[in-house]
Design an enzyme around this catalytic site. Structure first.
Site, PDB file in Angstrom:
ATOM      1  N   VAL A  24      71.327 100.624   3.498  1.00 16.17           N
ATOM      2  CA  VAL A  24      70.650 101.709   2.683  1.00 16.17           C
ATOM      3  C   VAL A  24      69.620 101.617   2.038  1.00 16.17           C
ATOM      4  O   VAL A  24      69.356 102.919   2.756  1.00 16.17           O
ATOM      5  CB  VAL A  24      71.676 101.319   1.239  1.00 16.17           C
ATOM      6  CG1 VAL A  24      71.493 102.691   0.652  1.00 16.17           C
ATOM      7  CG2 VAL A  24      73.522 101.433   1.737  1.00 16.17           C
ATOM      8  N   ASP A 127      83.242  82.163  11.155  1.00 16.28           N
ATOM      9  CA  ASP A 127      83.877  80.859  12.112  1.00 16.28           C
ATOM     10  C   ASP A 127      82.613  80.974  13.069  1.00 16.28           C
ATOM     11  O   ASP A 127      82.540  79.769  14.140  1.00 16.28           O
ATOM     12  CB  ASP A 127      84.879  82.280  12.474  1.00 16.28           C
ATOM     13  CG  ASP A 127      86.184  82.294  12.104  1.00 16.28           C
ATOM     14  OD1 ASP A 127      86.191  81.681  10.818  1.00 16.28           O
ATOM     15  OD2 ASP A 127      87.228  82.937  12.450  1.00 16.28           O
ATOM     16  N   ARG A 256      85.724  81.153   1.484  1.00 21.07           N
ATOM     17  CA  ARG A 256      85.465  82.585   1.709  1.00 21.07           C
ATOM     18  C   ARG A 256      84.498  83.150   0.818  1.00 21.07           C
ATOM     19  O   ARG A 256      83.657  84.220   0.744  1.00 21.07           O
ATOM     20  CB  ARG A 256      86.486  83.677   2.487  1.00 21.07           C
ATOM     21  CG  ARG A 256      86.008  83.686   4.257  1.00 21.07           C
ATOM     22  CD  ARG A 256      86.661  84.873   4.658  1.00 21.07           C
ATOM     23  NE  ARG A 256      87.143  85.958   4.456  1.00 21.07           N
ATOM     24  CZ  ARG A 256      88.803  85.878   5.070  1.00 21.07           C
ATOM     25  NH1 ARG A 256      89.313  85.445   5.930  1.00 21.07           N
ATOM     26  NH2 ARG A 256      89.562  87.221   4.773  1.00 21.07           N
TER      27      ARG A 256
END
Ligand code: ADP
Ligand code: F6P
Length: 322
Positions: A24, A127, A256
């Site tokens: 952004v 992963d 995560r």
């Protein structure tokens, strides 16, 4: 002025927010108008696109997860879903899309670029199974979380002379399990790339016991043919073959969540800026990933038609360290 949208898709990864912020702000720095899509491809189908100004991405650099939200969207896998997504992008006057995500998400990026919509992917998945990118956003943080858990479990395992099966994430790829095993000094790693039978795991646990080790740690990838649950079932029926008493811990989504470490914040910031630079150069249909230790572009066609190979010599290395 270019109008560019960004979305996060698939499994979230620590560092996704740092990438959004970088995209952004570097886009705005070039004088472009920036937009965010809520909930990945689902948001494209549901027309959930919002403008993003520099201050809208304040305070997110250090946060895990993704401020845009992520989703798994089956409808987008269909030609109708993809056509709807392109209709939404056109309706909002979006000229290019940046997709932060893993294997499945980049397959989606490739589909959109095949339909002639300019897309740049940013390599992000804990992963580390994206072909073409040496490492992806979130891997380093997830690895450190898994490692801390192994260290903790090792101390209690030693105190009680126990063996532990520790299951880490990795749907199809054993990278996280292998690296956690090496860094954590595990007695064994069980990964999808190499089929390991339950009796082999039991034999290593017994050998550790016989050698007088205080514990045996087996790191198992969730995607292994025999995952922690299956191995536990076998071991429950063959307790005498182990020597040690056995416990299993499944780390799951703990890996995560949480704040990204310095490596992921910096890499995500650099990859985000590189994605904007790629668009400025007129590149599209590419994945921006980590190539030779720095940001680089790989054609999405190459990414989706190849499978990243795990360095199996490291499995041999881990065995030598027994
Ligand atoms: P990740 O990107 O973390 O590997 P998934 O494999 O779940 O996560 O994929 C995320 C999303 O990407 C899916 O829910 C779907 O919307 C899109 N996707 C995955 N595979 C395809 C495909 N073959 N074609 C089009 N879109 C796909
Ligand atoms: O792709 C990342 C990953 O964390 C895999 O390791 C795991 O198999 C999967 O996502 C879990 O997905 P979900 O969050 O949908 O349970």
């Amino acid at each position: 002025m270019k109008r560019v949208a960004v979305l996060t898709s698939g499994g979230d990864a620590p560092g996704m927010n740092a990438a959004i912020r970088s995209i952004v702000r570097t886009g705005i720095d070039k004088g472009w108008e920036m937009f965010g899509v809520r909930l990945g491809y689902k948001g494209l189908i549901e027309e959930r696109i919002v403008p993003l100004k520099a201050r809208d991405v304040s305070g997110i650099l250090q946060l895990g997860g993704t401020m845009l939200g992520s989703a798994r969207c089956l409808e987008f896998k269909t030609p109708e879903g993809q056509a709807k997504a392109i209709r939404t992008l056109n309706q909002f006057g979006i000229e290019a899309l940046i997709v932060i995500g893993g294997n499945g998400s980049q397959t989606g990026s490739y589909k959109l670029s095949e339909l002639n919509f300019p897309v740049v992917g940013v390599a992000s998945t804990i992963d580390n199974d994206l072909y073409g990118s040496e490492i992806t956003i979130g891997v380093d943080t997830a690895l450190n979380i898994a490692l801390e858990s192994v260290d903790r479990l090792k101390t209690t395992a030693s105190s009680h002379q126990r063996a532990f099966l520790i299951e880490v994430m990795g749907r199809d790829c054993g990278y996280l399990a292998l690296m956690t095993g090496i860094a954590g000094g595990a007695e064994m790693v069980v990964i999808p790339e190499v089929v390991t039978k339950p009796e082999e795991v039991a034999a290593v646990i017994y050998r550790s016991y016989e050698l007088g080790k205080a514990h045996a740690i087996v790191v198992v990838a969730e995607g292994a043919k025999y995952n922690a649950e299956k191995l536990m079932n076998y071991c429950d029926e063959n307790r005498d073959a182990l020597g040690f008493k056995l416990r299993a811990t499944i780390l799951g989504h703990v890996q995560r969540g949480g704040n990204p470490g310095a490596f992921d914040r910096i890499m995500a910031t650099r990859l985000g800026a590189a994605a904007i630079n790629a668009l400025e150069r007129g590149e599209a249909g590419v994945l921006v990933g980590w190539v030779n230790g720095r940001p680089g572009s790989i054609p999405l066609k190459e990414v989706v038609s190849n499978k990243k190979q795990l360095d199996l010599s490291l499995v041999e290395l881990s065995k030598t360290l027994f």
